[in-house]
Design an enzyme around this catalytic site. Structure first.
Site, mmCIF file in Angstrom:
data_model
loop_
_atom_site.group_PDB
_atom_site.id
_atom_site.type_symbol
_atom_site.label_atom_id
_atom_site.label_comp_id
_atom_site.label_asym_id
_atom_site.label_seq_id
_atom_site.Cartn_x
_atom_site.Cartn_y
_atom_site.Cartn_z
ATOM 1 N N HIS A 43 0.859 -1.187 0.000
ATOM 2 C CA HIS A 43 0.000 0.000 0.000
ATOM 3 C C HIS A 43 0.896 1.237 0.000
ATOM 4 O O HIS A 43 1.131 1.846 1.044
ATOM 5 C CB HIS A 43 -0.906 -0.013 1.231
ATOM 6 C CG HIS A 43 -1.974 1.027 1.215
ATOM 7 N ND1 HIS A 43 -3.222 0.844 1.769
ATOM 8 C CD2 HIS A 43 -2.001 2.292 0.724
ATOM 9 C CE1 HIS A 43 -3.953 1.928 1.624
ATOM 10 N NE2 HIS A 43 -3.227 2.838 0.986
ATOM 11 N N GLU A 70 -2.631 -1.665 -3.164
ATOM 12 C CA GLU A 70 -3.699 -0.854 -2.597
ATOM 13 C C GLU A 70 -3.328 0.619 -2.648
ATOM 14 O O GLU A 70 -2.153 0.964 -2.583
ATOM 15 C CB GLU A 70 -3.932 -1.226 -1.130
ATOM 16 C CG GLU A 70 -4.338 -2.652 -0.878
ATOM 17 C CD GLU A 70 -4.564 -2.941 0.596
ATOM 18 O OE1 GLU A 70 -5.202 -3.966 0.889
ATOM 19 O OE2 GLU A 70 -4.116 -2.142 1.445
ATOM 20 N N HIS A 190 -7.879 -5.448 7.656
ATOM 21 C CA HIS A 190 -7.614 -4.395 8.632
ATOM 22 C C HIS A 190 -7.852 -4.916 10.047
ATOM 23 O O HIS A 190 -8.983 -5.164 10.452
ATOM 24 C CB HIS A 190 -8.445 -3.129 8.405
ATOM 25 C CG HIS A 190 -7.750 -1.890 8.931
ATOM 26 N ND1 HIS A 190 -6.945 -1.102 8.146
ATOM 27 C CD2 HIS A 190 -7.713 -1.353 10.163
ATOM 28 C CE1 HIS A 190 -6.456 -0.107 8.876
ATOM 29 N NE2 HIS A 190 -6.900 -0.245 10.113
#
Length: 237
Positions: A43, A70, A190
């Site tokens: 990410h 991401e 997450h």
């Protein structure tokens, strides 16, 4: 079984804290795959405080499983994604100064914008996923964007589960059922950890993939990276 994609941002954070190339992000990705993980997630953020854009290019040739990138679909991010052509791009509505992802897309308000971005990614042959809260309206809005998958934002579940509230899984289960009805693949991520991953997996039908980074790396400090990955794989069967 549900696939495990390991987010290696925290490995890059440790490297950047000292400079140089230790730990080596590319070697870590190779080892993580060797230990059994079915994907690598990164990410990158605009300030490159952990994963650098160059890392994204360097990893392209060594990720032999699934490569998931991401990020907020700003121009520089999309330019990189279109050049690398990862297996999957996960669109996340990060603020520039966000410490970590903290909300899913409003797929109604930003539906037109997402539809345009997703169409561009699919033209490049890249599977798309969008980060969403466990909200039925947002799931239905996601289906209208043309995305292949959603990624359920699981922080709320993880927090409530740690307090003993197992009913916190219910909106996720309901949204997963609805997403599957609408033809959407289901990812999640997450704050998932060894403590909650098996319960989550058992209650989310048709869960294709989880992306886990922070907890997995923290757990690996005590138990070792290979051992932790094998424990996740066992719980995800």
């Amino acid at each position: 079984m549900t696939k495990l994609s390991v987010n290696i941002n925290k490995i890059a954070t440790l490297r950047n804290a000292r400079g140089g190339n230790m730990p080596n992000v590319v070697q870590a990705a190779k080892d993580i795959q060797k230990f059994g993980a079915q994907g690598i997630t990164i990410h990158p953020r605009p300030d490159e405080r952990h994963i650098k854009y160059q890392d994204a290019y360097d990893l392209k040739s060594v990720v032999t499983t699934e490569y998931n990138i991401e990020g907020n679909p700003m121009d520089a991010f999309l330019d990189m994604v279109f050049k690398i052509k990862p297996t999957q791009v996960t669109l996340v509505p990060d603020a520039v100064d966000a410490i970590t992802s903290n909300a899913g897309w409003d797929t109604i308000k930003h539906g037109g914008y997402l539809k345009e971005i997703i169409a561009g990614c699919k033209k490049q042959g890249i599977r798309t996923s969008i980060f969403v809260d466990p909200n039925m309206e947002m799931i239905e809005g996601a289906a209208n964007t043309g995305t292949d998958r959603i990624e359920l934002y699981t922080e709320a579940f993880a927090h409530q589960y740690s307090l003993g509230n197992k009913k916190a899984i219910e909106p996720y289960t309901q949204c997963a059922i609805r997403a599957h009805e609408l033809g959407l693949g289901i990812n999640a991520g997450h704050d998932l950890s060894l403590d909650n991953i098996q319960f989550f997996k058992e209650n989310i039908p048709n869960l294709l993939e989880v992306s886990i980074g922070h907890a997995l790396i923290c757990e690996a400090l005590y138990m070792g990276l290979e051992n932790v990955i094998k424990q996740y794989l066992q719980k995800l069967q």
